[in-house]
Design a protein around this motif. Structure first.
Motif, short mmCIF file in Angstrom:
data_model
loop_
_atom_site.label_atom_id
_atom_site.label_comp_id
_atom_site.label_asym_id
_atom_site.label_seq_id
_atom_site.Cartn_x
_atom_site.Cartn_y
_atom_site.Cartn_z
N VAL A 1 -2.95 17.58 35.91
CA VAL A 1 -2.82 16.71 34.74
C VAL A 1 -3.36 15.35 35.13
O VAL A 1 -2.87 14.70 36.05
N ARG A 2 -4.41 14.90 34.39
CA ARG A 2 -5.08 13.63 34.69
C ARG A 2 -5.02 12.72 33.48
O ARG A 2 -5.15 13.20 32.34
N PRO A 3 -4.82 11.42 33.67
CA PRO A 3 -4.76 10.51 32.53
C PRO A 3 -6.06 10.50 31.74
O PRO A 3 -7.15 10.42 32.32
N GLY A 4 -5.94 10.61 30.43
CA GLY A 4 -7.10 10.52 29.56
C GLY A 4 -7.99 11.74 29.56
O GLY A 4 -9.06 11.73 28.97
N GLN A 5 -7.58 12.81 30.21
CA GLN A 5 -8.38 14.04 30.26
C GLN A 5 -7.50 15.24 29.94
O GLN A 5 -6.27 15.19 30.08
N ALA A 6 -8.13 16.31 29.50
CA ALA A 6 -7.40 17.53 29.19
C ALA A 6 -6.80 18.11 30.47
O ALA A 6 -7.43 18.09 31.53
N ALA A 7 -5.58 18.63 30.37
CA ALA A 7 -4.94 19.26 31.52
C ALA A 7 -5.68 20.53 31.89
O ALA A 7 -6.17 21.26 31.03
N LEU A 8 -5.78 20.79 33.19
CA LEU A 8 -6.43 22.00 33.69
C LEU A 8 -5.39 22.92 34.29
O LEU A 8 -4.51 22.48 35.06
N VAL A 9 -5.45 24.20 33.95
CA VAL A 9 -4.59 25.22 34.55
C VAL A 9 -5.46 26.42 34.89
O VAL A 9 -6.09 27.00 34.00
#
Length: 268
Positions: free
Chosen positions: A77-85
């Protein structure tokens, strides 16, 4: 390091009771964690692909120690970006995404930097009553989620899911924590390499574009008997009128020369 585990129904785990909801605490053993190597090869074309490689490596490395085949997900989870899983199965990925969406579960706790363990499906942890139903529906009976430190100002977690109870014994938890450190270092190395390659490609493109502009200006100088500044002004005007980049105008002009555009070579 303190590790909180839910006790088994028939054979409680041994350890110093902490007096909270029947849980038992285990303190870090003196046995060193298993050695997994110096770095994992997580080189890939994207962050998501590197996370996928990390999840596969974690499942492969820890399944033998756990005594069963594990599924694994890696959440970033990164600020301002879509979460990656990314993960080893769609069911495991769905559980991690649902946990992150609710913000109330073991994966969310690990994303916040805390160790989170669900040991037995028959002894539901009262802190997370909601994850149990989807966990068992997806075919899992225990879960372990540990924090990862992949990027500054980001939250990351490595989650292992098992189809059996009593899988995540203290030794497995210690090994998973050790692997998370190796995985984080390996991911950072892969990300730095990817950034360096991208910068080199952009520089190569810029040099090629600049070379086309310089050669085109040389042609204009020869045709109009003008200075480089005047030739570049002519090229810039054509770029503005056509609403395309100066590099594209230059390349188009060079392709119309007898013999086509001259080839460009860069020595590394």
């Amino acid at each position: 390091m303190e590790i909180e585990l839910r006790p088994k129904r028939a054979h409680p785990q041994t350890g110093a009771a902490d007096g909270t909801s029947g849980a038992a605490c285990f303190r870090g053993r003196s046995t060193p964690p298993p050695a997994f190597g110096i770095l994992l090869d997580l080189r890939a074309c994207s962050d998501e692909a590197s996370l996928q490689l990390l999840s596969l490596a974690a499942a492969s490395a820890l399944s033998e120690l756990a005594g069963c085949t594990l599924d694994c997900t890696v959440s970033l989870v990164r600020p301002g970006q879509a979460a990656l899983v990314s993960g080893t199965s769609s069911g495991a990925i769905g559980l991690a995404q649902a946990d992150q969406s609710s913000g109330d579960g073991p994966v969310s706790r690990a994303l916040a930097g805390h160790l989170a363990v669900i040991v037995n499906s028959y002894s539901a942890d009262p802190r997370w009553p909601s994850p149990w139903h989807p966990l068992t529906e997806a075919g899992y009976r225990s879960l372990l989620s540990v924090p990862l430190h992949l990027q500054a100002e980001s939250m990351s977690a490595l989650t292992l899911l098992a189809p059996a109870d009593d899988v995540f014994a203290p030794g497995v938890i210690i090994a998973a924590s050790a692997f998370s450190k190796l995985g984080a270092s390996s991911y950072l190395s892969a990300a730095e390499l990817r950034a360096a390659q991208s910068a080199a490609e952009h520089l190569q493109t810029a040099l090629q574009g600049r070379t086309s502009i310089d050669v085109a200006c040389g042609v204009i100088m020869g045709q109009n008997r003008c200075s480089y500044r005047d030739a570049f002004h002519i090229l810039a005007q054509a770029s503005s009128h056509r609403n395309v980049k100066a590099r594209v105008v230059a390349e188009t002009m060079l392709q119309q020369l007898p013999g086509g555009a001259p080839s460009t070579h860069f020595t590394e």
